[in-house]
Design an enzyme around this catalytic site. Structure first.
Site, PDB file in Angstrom:
ATOM      1  N   ALA A 266       0.827  -1.213   0.000  1.00 50.14           N
ATOM      2  CA  ALA A 266       0.000   0.000   0.000  1.00 50.14           C
ATOM      3  C   ALA A 266       0.858   1.258   0.000  1.00 50.14           C
ATOM      4  O   ALA A 266       0.568   2.218   0.702  1.00 50.14           O
ATOM      5  CB  ALA A 266      -0.929  -0.010   1.209  1.00 50.14           C
ATOM      6  N   GLY A 267       1.922   1.244  -0.810  1.00 52.17           N
ATOM      7  CA  GLY A 267       2.702   2.466  -0.987  1.00 52.17           C
ATOM      8  C   GLY A 267       2.134   3.212  -2.173  1.00 52.17           C
ATOM      9  O   GLY A 267       1.005   2.976  -2.590  1.00 52.17           O
TER      10      GLY A 267
ATOM     11  N   ALA B  74       2.715   3.030  -5.447  1.00 46.95           N
ATOM     12  CA  ALA B  74       2.300   2.209  -6.588  1.00 46.95           C
ATOM     13  C   ALA B  74       1.058   1.399  -6.246  1.00 46.95           C
ATOM     14  O   ALA B  74       0.111   1.317  -7.027  1.00 46.95           O
ATOM     15  CB  ALA B  74       3.431   1.271  -7.008  1.00 46.95           C
ATOM     16  N   GLY B  75       1.043   0.771  -5.076  1.00 50.72           N
ATOM     17  CA  GLY B  75      -0.092  -0.048  -4.669  1.00 50.72           C
ATOM     18  C   GLY B  75      -1.377   0.750  -4.567  1.00 50.72           C
ATOM     19  O   GLY B  75      -2.427   0.339  -5.055  1.00 50.72           O
TER      20      GLY B  75
ATOM     21  N   PHE C  55      17.191  19.105 -10.326  1.00 51.94           N
ATOM     22  CA  PHE C  55      17.528  17.862  -9.650  1.00 51.94           C
ATOM     23  C   PHE C  55      18.589  17.140 -10.459  1.00 51.94           C
ATOM     24  O   PHE C  55      18.693  17.333 -11.658  1.00 51.94           O
ATOM     25  CB  PHE C  55      16.276  16.986  -9.525  1.00 51.94           C
ATOM     26  CG  PHE C  55      16.164  16.323  -8.172  1.00 51.94           C
ATOM     27  CD1 PHE C  55      16.621  15.040  -7.975  1.00 51.94           C
ATOM     28  CD2 PHE C  55      15.617  17.015  -7.103  1.00 51.94           C
ATOM     29  CE1 PHE C  55      16.526  14.435  -6.730  1.00 51.94           C
ATOM     30  CE2 PHE C  55      15.525  16.416  -5.858  1.00 51.94           C
ATOM     31  CZ  PHE C  55      15.972  15.117  -5.669  1.00 51.94           C
TER      32      PHE C  55
ATOM     33  N   ASP D 176       9.686  -8.581   0.035  1.00 54.94           N
ATOM     34  CA  ASP D 176       8.765  -9.719   0.159  1.00 54.94           C
ATOM     35  C   ASP D 176       8.199 -10.174  -1.174  1.00 54.94           C
ATOM     36  O   ASP D 176       8.288 -11.356  -1.530  1.00 54.94           O
ATOM     37  CB  ASP D 176       7.610  -9.347   1.099  1.00 54.94           C
ATOM     38  CG  ASP D 176       8.097  -8.993   2.497  1.00 54.94           C
ATOM     39  OD1 ASP D 176       7.329  -8.384   3.251  1.00 54.94           O
ATOM     40  OD2 ASP D 176       9.262  -9.325   2.836  1.00 54.94           O
TER      41      ASP D 176
ATOM     42  N   GLN E 202      21.072   1.016  -6.370  1.00 52.38           N
ATOM     43  CA  GLN E 202      21.637   2.364  -6.270  1.00 52.38           C
ATOM     44  C   GLN E 202      22.066   2.718  -4.851  1.00 52.38           C
ATOM     45  O   GLN E 202      21.317   2.516  -3.895  1.00 52.38           O
ATOM     46  CB  GLN E 202      20.607   3.381  -6.720  1.00 52.38           C
ATOM     47  CG  GLN E 202      21.147   4.799  -6.752  1.00 52.38           C
ATOM     48  CD  GLN E 202      20.075   5.765  -7.185  1.00 52.38           C
ATOM     49  OE1 GLN E 202      19.204   6.123  -6.427  1.00 52.38           O
ATOM     50  NE2 GLN E 202      20.157   6.170  -8.433  1.00 52.38           N
TER      51      GLN E 202
ATOM     52  N   HIS F 183      22.724   5.852  -2.793  1.00 54.93           N
ATOM     53  CA  HIS F 183      22.509   7.298  -2.798  1.00 54.93           C
ATOM     54  C   HIS F 183      23.697   7.965  -2.121  1.00 54.93           C
ATOM     55  O   HIS F 183      24.102   7.545  -1.037  1.00 54.93           O
ATOM     56  CB  HIS F 183      21.221   7.613  -2.037  1.00 54.93           C
ATOM     57  CG  HIS F 183      20.759   9.025  -2.192  1.00 54.93           C
ATOM     58  ND1 HIS F 183      21.423  10.084  -1.607  1.00 54.93           N
ATOM     59  CD2 HIS F 183      19.709   9.549  -2.849  1.00 54.93           C
ATOM     60  CE1 HIS F 183      20.786  11.200  -1.911  1.00 54.93           C
ATOM     61  NE2 HIS F 183      19.746  10.910  -2.658  1.00 54.93           N
TER      62      HIS F 183
ATOM     63  N   LEU G 177      18.361   9.325   4.701  1.00 56.73           N
ATOM     64  CA  LEU G 177      18.597  10.062   3.474  1.00 56.73           C
ATOM     65  C   LEU G 177      18.554  11.574   3.623  1.00 56.73           C
ATOM     66  O   LEU G 177      17.659  12.119   4.237  1.00 56.73           O
ATOM     67  CB  LEU G 177      17.510   9.662   2.485  1.00 56.73           C
ATOM     68  CG  LEU G 177      17.921   9.858   1.041  1.00 56.73           C
ATOM     69  CD1 LEU G 177      18.989   8.864   0.699  1.00 56.73           C
ATOM     70  CD2 LEU G 177      16.718   9.674   0.154  1.00 56.73           C
TER      71      LEU G 177
ATOM     72  N   GLU H  89      18.630  14.786  -2.486  1.00 57.12           N
ATOM     73  CA  GLU H  89      19.413  15.432  -3.526  1.00 57.12           C
ATOM     74  C   GLU H  89      18.958  16.884  -3.680  1.00 57.12           C
ATOM     75  O   GLU H  89      19.685  17.721  -4.197  1.00 57.12           O
ATOM     76  CB  GLU H  89      19.111  14.694  -4.817  1.00 57.12           C
ATOM     77  CG  GLU H  89      20.230  14.630  -5.776  1.00 57.12           C
ATOM     78  CD  GLU H  89      19.939  13.598  -6.849  1.00 57.12           C
ATOM     79  OE1 GLU H  89      19.122  12.700  -6.605  1.00 57.12           O
ATOM     80  OE2 GLU H  89      20.524  13.731  -7.917  1.00 57.12           O
TER      81      GLU H  89
ATOM     82  N   ARG I  26      23.394  10.011  -9.553  1.00 55.86           N
ATOM     83  CA  ARG I  26      23.745   9.524  -8.224  1.00 55.86           C
ATOM     84  C   ARG I  26      24.898   8.529  -8.197  1.00 55.86           C
ATOM     85  O   ARG I  26      25.727   8.568  -7.285  1.00 55.86           O
ATOM     86  CB  ARG I  26      22.537   8.867  -7.576  1.00 55.86           C
ATOM     87  CG  ARG I  26      21.530   9.877  -7.142  1.00 55.86           C
ATOM     88  CD  ARG I  26      20.317   9.188  -6.647  1.00 55.86           C
ATOM     89  NE  ARG I  26      19.288  10.156  -6.339  1.00 55.86           N
ATOM     90  CZ  ARG I  26      18.085   9.831  -5.916  1.00 55.86           C
ATOM     91  NH1 ARG I  26      17.770   8.560  -5.780  1.00 55.86           N
ATOM     92  NH2 ARG I  26      17.201  10.757  -5.666  1.00 55.86           N
TER      93      ARG I  26
ATOM     94  N   HIS J 264      20.097   2.421  -1.394  1.00 53.57           N
ATOM     95  CA  HIS J 264      18.880   3.216  -1.493  1.00 53.57           C
ATOM     96  C   HIS J 264      17.778   2.639  -2.354  1.00 53.57           C
ATOM     97  O   HIS J 264      16.634   2.563  -1.924  1.00 53.57           O
ATOM     98  CB  HIS J 264      19.264   4.610  -1.996  1.00 53.57           C
ATOM     99  CG  HIS J 264      18.119   5.550  -2.083  1.00 53.57           C
ATOM    100  ND1 HIS J 264      17.302   5.811  -1.019  1.00 53.57           N
ATOM    101  CD2 HIS J 264      17.656   6.307  -3.107  1.00 53.57           C
ATOM    102  CE1 HIS J 264      16.375   6.689  -1.387  1.00 53.57           C
ATOM    103  NE2 HIS J 264      16.559   7.006  -2.636  1.00 53.57           N
TER     104      HIS J 264
ATOM    105  N   ARG K 284      18.974   4.960 -11.477  1.00 48.20           N
ATOM    106  CA  ARG K 284      17.755   5.764 -11.509  1.00 48.20           C
ATOM    107  C   ARG K 284      18.088   7.221 -11.218  1.00 48.20           C
ATOM    108  O   ARG K 284      18.860   7.534 -10.319  1.00 48.20           O
ATOM    109  CB  ARG K 284      16.770   5.238 -10.470  1.00 48.20           C
ATOM    110  CG  ARG K 284      15.544   6.133 -10.319  1.00 48.20           C
ATOM    111  CD  ARG K 284      14.537   5.529  -9.370  1.00 48.20           C
ATOM    112  NE  ARG K 284      14.867   5.658  -7.972  1.00 48.20           N
ATOM    113  CZ  ARG K 284      14.800   6.775  -7.262  1.00 48.20           C
ATOM    114  NH1 ARG K 284      14.432   7.898  -7.832  1.00 48.20           N
ATOM    115  NH2 ARG K 284      15.098   6.772  -5.979  1.00 48.20           N
TER     116      ARG K 284
ATOM    117  N   SER L 298      11.490   7.905  -9.417  1.00 52.26           N
ATOM    118  CA  SER L 298      10.776   6.810  -8.758  1.00 52.26           C
ATOM    119  C   SER L 298       9.326   7.190  -8.499  1.00 52.26           C
ATOM    120  O   SER L 298       8.417   6.390  -8.711  1.00 52.26           O
ATOM    121  CB  SER L 298      11.447   6.421  -7.448  1.00 52.26           C
ATOM    122  OG  SER L 298      10.707   5.384  -6.832  1.00 52.26           O
ATOM    123  N   LEU L 299       9.108   8.438  -8.076  1.00 47.16           N
ATOM    124  CA  LEU L 299       7.727   8.848  -7.819  1.00 47.16           C
ATOM    125  C   LEU L 299       6.923   8.837  -9.122  1.00 47.16           C
ATOM    126  O   LEU L 299       5.751   8.478  -9.135  1.00 47.16           O
ATOM    127  CB  LEU L 299       7.687  10.215  -7.129  1.00 47.16           C
ATOM    128  CG  LEU L 299       8.236  10.208  -5.695  1.00 47.16           C
ATOM    129  CD1 LEU L 299       8.251  11.617  -5.114  1.00 47.16           C
ATOM    130  CD2 LEU L 299       7.436   9.295  -4.801  1.00 47.16           C
TER     131      LEU L 299
END
Lengths: 234, 140, 597
Positions: C13-14, C16-17, C116, C217, C236, C238, C248, C251, C282, C369, C411, C416-417
């Site tokens: 449930a992040g 993407a989920g 960035f 998992d 990666q 970081h 973290l 960046e 990175r 990371h 990456r 990623s977001l």
């Protein structure tokens, strides 16, 4: 340095009521309380159970009572406690499930009851809805909430009656009420002006003290009370 | 920044009583202040001692003050001005107090089975005290 | 036995989920299963921003974003997928804003963007403002906003349920087996489509930015079910994690003008990346830092460097670089402005280091990371089983646990977001469509057995002698030393043997807790098994790849070898043996060339 850690343990399958157990650990003053808990779990008693995830104060999993105050275990360094004796207990006001794990369901139900999502049925533009930096700043403080429950479980009004929505729910309602893009303020204010809304807040200020994100909670609740009284959302 | 307002204001029993508590609290202080000023005008500094003067502030019974220069006063509470003033103080004070009691109790019992019963009891006690107070004021 | 039936199941449930669940639930009966309460997911810790070519502050195009990502991936990314992602990034950001995400704003009310690492104006080569941000809490705001939308749309959640196994019947995915943490009861979720979005596996390494819960998992479950994993050697590191803690430091600090300095006070990135300097990709920065430390220029000779974001330092280098604000005025900052733009970082440093970044530099070192590799999928999130992209019907993956591949060998920050939003959405849409048209297969009686076995072997194992923490610690140290920023054949062999030894000792673990309520001891043991399997696959894949590319850097093969190695690794784990095969990279517009920042 040697640290003495007294933890209130509870195993529902074996214990009739919670009991304190004492552990001794070697720790650096810059270690987090969470690191100490992980050391105890890893090397002394693997049955010690607690919630944790990000370990740096963002996810809100590890809220617990540390030397009597609600804090995040991952944000509290040993040296912040000014003592080599640490007492760790679960949060108050929510049903205890095991050791330092409490039932968060009532907390999340209160959160959901204040409609914590953007309500705006006007068709959106092709690009972003405009919002000035000042309008964005208006509700910035209450966007920080990580739903750790430290505030709600430190509130005496919530201890007296768990039906009170609690400071966290009000903070998240505030975040939308004062967001210039939202149109659902009336519904939320109606929910919050009923018996278990903002009027159970007696400005005790425990919440503001407990919040690990330094949100001015009592002030936010006050702004909601003012919005109910004056109808103005500025 | 354009001014934003809520379309329908939230009027609930809780809100009204919350407002009332604050208004009545201020009103009581204000009325007491008036009482004190009136006492001082009627030369209370020379006629009354401190405890009596303080009592006057919230319980302005003209019998406390003896000064024939002010004819209204000697009639006692038969004077409409004092009756109204005293009834207002009684109404605000008794309501403020019983609402406070209601809030404290409801902080604990909340929405349970006992709530309507306790509210009823508090309401009856409030009514009883109001009736007694008004009777005392009007009949003295 | 608890049985549930849904059309679509989302695991994780992040970002993407939740994005998958939101989209799937519009047309299909969907449930989300997560081992944590959704708002605890690691998406919430993302600081930098979402890279999307909105062009709100200066000229920008999705095509530039595409090229930057392809270059950033060291030409290993599949270019059709990258193009798709960068095009879809723009509507994804607007959609998020419409959902209520409180982006920081420009003076004229539009979404604010900042520079960035690795994102450039392709004409001038200078950093471009492409990262859409909400203070330094973008990830937190995304997670909250998506969760709030799920509440609004009545998405069904099963919180604090750990998924243990994927069910495959007659060659199609048919659901998952999960354990309810509060009671240790086993639940079978029968579904036509399963979407895995379980995140990365940084917990293999000692110093990591990853949460305790990121134990790979979903990736390990897929591996155990005979599904290959793609590009596992690319992990990666970081550059700026807080010394020793791994927490973290975004960046974005370098985006706002912070610079990396060594013991001599030099801004050493000038030598390694003359154009982009501190905003190079990175992997380039991490390697530079590693080399500085190795050559004895770490602070006080130790293994860390300084990240300096004091106003006087920022202003000094901004002037030297000729950096300007969007309106053309020279870029000069005050402590106030830095405090306002990076409040969370300031908070971390004050809390954990007792250092005020506006007054003192921050001690930093590379930290494990992000997993570029994972479960191989196509652009719709459908999991593929081999180099021919054969689909396993009904099984989808999105987010860090998947490998599309859009990040290739490395990456870029803020991508990623974008990845989780775009591919989470499309996996959700596609899965719902597929599920509605598919037939439920009958589940066998012993569907839950494989999962049960994995747990039962630990319960009441009185003859056990090993502790979970000992095995975990040895794995983390070995991986950090030998499969970290720089790798050698010898080191990786040592690591591989060590992992295999640890996997044997793993069966001898003795638990302290054999109870049924929140048995976190058992959970930790099971998670360790996942980490060991993934560590083995990572090391074996890394050992086989005899070149340096992106985040995979070998001291014995320091150059990129496109002739032999321009291909994706696919790794299977069958009967304790690792099998490696390779898949071609999709190249459309940009031919590989030398990567210079």
């Amino acid at each position: 340095m040697k640290v003495t850690v007294k933890i209130l343990r509870y195993n529902p399958e074996k214990d009739k009521r919670p009991r304190y157990r004492t552990y001794h650990v070697e720790a650096e003053p810059t270690d987090r309380v969470l690191d100490v808990l992980e050391k105890i779990k890893g090397y002394q008693d693997g049955s010690l159970s607690f919630r944790r995830s990000c370990a740096h104060g963002i996810c809100g999993s590890c809220a617990m009572r540390i030397n009597g105050m609600n804090r995040l275990a991952c944000k509290t360094l040993i040296k912040d406690l000014h003592s080599d004796k640490i007492v760790i207990e679960p949060l108050l006001g929510l049903p205890l499930m095991k050791d330092l794990i409490v039932d968060m369901k009532p907390f999340f139900e209160h959160y959901q009851s204040v409609k914590p999502y953007l309500i705006n049925d006007e068709p959106p533009p092709l690009t972003e809805r405009l919002q000035s930096p000042e309008e964005r700043e208006r509700f910035d403080d209450t966007t920080k909430c990580i739903l750790c429950a430290a505030c709600t479980t430190s509130c005496p009004s919530f201890w007296s009656n768990g039906q009170y929505v609690g400071p966290a729910a009000i903070v998240n309602a505030h975040r939308f009420i004062f967001d210039s893009r939202d149109r659902g303020a009336a519904e939320r204010l109606r929910i919050l002006s009923d018996q278990f809304g903002v009027y159970r807040c007696h400005t005790i200020f425990n919440c503001t003290l407990a919040c690990p994100r330094d949100i001015q909670i009592t002030k936010a609740i006050g702004e909601v009370k003012r919005a109910i009284a004056t109808g103005s959302l500025d | 920044m354009r001014s934003r307002t809520v379309s329908q204001p939230a009027m609930s029993f809780e809100y009204i009583m919350w407002m009332f508590t604050r208004i009545s609290g201020l009103a009581l202080l204000f009325l007491g202040f008036i009482g004190l000023v009136m006492a001082l005008i009627m030369n209370a500094r020379n006629l009354l001692d401190m405890p009596t003067l303080t009592r006057w502030t919230f319980f302005p019974n003209p019998n406390h003050v003896v000064n024939s220069n002010i004819p209204d006063v000697s009639q006692g509470w038969a004077n409409a001005y004092w009756q109204i003033m005293e009834m207002v103080i009684a109404l605000f004070g008794i309501s403020h107090g019983f609402n406070g009691l209601r809030v404290v109790i409801e902080d604990f019992i909340g929405n349970t089975f006992w709530q309507p019963m306790i509210r009823g009891v508090i309401f009856l006690m409030w009514l009883f005290f109001i009736i007694i107070a008004f009777y005392v004021i009007l009949a003295s | 036995m608890n049985k549930h039936q849904y059309e679509v199941i989302v695991v994780g449930a992040g970002g993407a989920g939740l994005m998958a669940a939101l989209n799937a639930s519009k047309t299909a009966v969907t449930a989300v299963i997560s081992k944590l309460y959704p708002t605890r997911s690691h998406t919430g810790t993302a600081q930098g921003g979402i890279g999307a070519a909105l062009g709100n502050l200066e000229e920008d195009h999705p095509e530039w974003h595409t090229y930057d990502t392809v270059k950033g991936s060291d030409y290993l990314g599949d270019q059709d997928a990258i193009e798709f992602m960068c095009q879809e990034a723009v509507p994804a950001v607007y959609e998020l804003e419409h959902m209520g995400l409180p982006f920081s704003r420009t003076p004229d009310g539009r979404i604010a963007q900042r520079p960035f690492g690795g994102h450039t104006n392709n004409v001038t080569g200078k950093p471009v403002r492409r990262s859409c941000y909400a203070a330094d809490r973008t990830g937190h705001m995304i997670l909250q906003t998506l969760y709030q939308q799920c509440i609004k749309n009545n998405v069904q959640f099963f919180d604090e349920f750990q998924v243990l196994d994927l069910l495959i019947v007659n060659g199609v995915a048919q659901g998952v087996v999960a354990i309810e943490l509060a009671t240790s009861e086993i639940h079978i979720f029968h579904a036509n489509a399963v979407i895995f979005a379980t995140g990365g596996f940084g917990r293999i390494w000692k110093i990591t930015s990853n949460a305790y819960s990121l134990t790979g998992d979903g990736v390990a479950i897929a591996l155990r079910r005979g599904i290959p994993l793609e590009d596992m050697e690319f992990f990666q590191f970081h550059p700026t994690g807080i010394y020793k803690l791994g927490i973290l430091i975004t960046e974005g600090v370098r985006g706002e003008g912070g610079v990396l300095v060594n013991d001599k006070g030099e801004r050493f990135m000038e030598h390694y990346a003359p154009h982009a300097k501190d905003l190079a990709s990175r992997d380039v920065v991490s390697r530079a830092m590693y080399l500085e430390v190795r050559d004895g220029r770490g602070i006080n000779g130790k293994d860390y460097l300084y990240l300096d974001v004091r106003p006087e330092t920022v202003n000094k280098y901004a002037t030297l670089d000729g950096r300007t604000r969007p309106d053309g005025t020279p870029y000069q900052v005050t402590g106030e402005e830095i405090l306002q733009k990076l409040p969370d970082i300031i908070d971390f440093c004050r809390t954990y280091l007792g250092v005020d970044p506006i007054e003192q530099p921050m001690p930093v070192q590379p930290t494990a990371h992000y997993a570029m590799g994972g479960i191989p999928t196509n652009i719709y999130g459908q999991v593929v089983l081999d180099e021919n992209n054969t689909i396993l019907p009904g099984f989808y993956a999105a987010g860090e646990s998947a490998c599309v591949s859009v990040h290739g060998a490395n990456r870029l920050g803020t991508n990623s977001l974008v990845d989780i939003l775009v591919f989470g959405k499309h996996a959700g849409i596609h899965a719902a469509q597929y599920a509605r048209g598919a037939q439920f297969q009958t589940l066998p009686q012993d569907a839950a057995d494989f999962a049960r076995q994995q747990l039962d072997r630990f319960l009441n194992n009185d003859k056990g002698t090993e502790k979970i923490s000992d095995i975990a610690e040895e794995m983390k140290i070995t991986m950090m030393d030998h499969v970290g920023v720089f790798r050698t054949e010898e080191g990786m062999n040592v690591a591989l043997n060590k992992i295999r030894e640890l996997k044997q000792r793993y069966w001898n673990i003795k638990l302290d807790d054999n109870g049924k309520v929140f048995n976190t001891d058992l959970l930790n043991a099971w998670e360790l098994g996942n980490l060991l399997d993934l560590a083995e696959v990572t090391t074996a894949s890394a050992l086989a790849r005899k070149e340096s590319r992106g985040a995979h850097a070998r001291e014995d093969f320091p150059k990129r070898d496109d002739k032999n190695w321009l291909k994706h690794t696919l790794a299977w784990l069958k009967d304790g043996e690792i099998h490696l095969r390779y898949k071609p990279v999709v190249i459309t517009k940009y031919q590989p060339k030398e990567r210079v920042y």
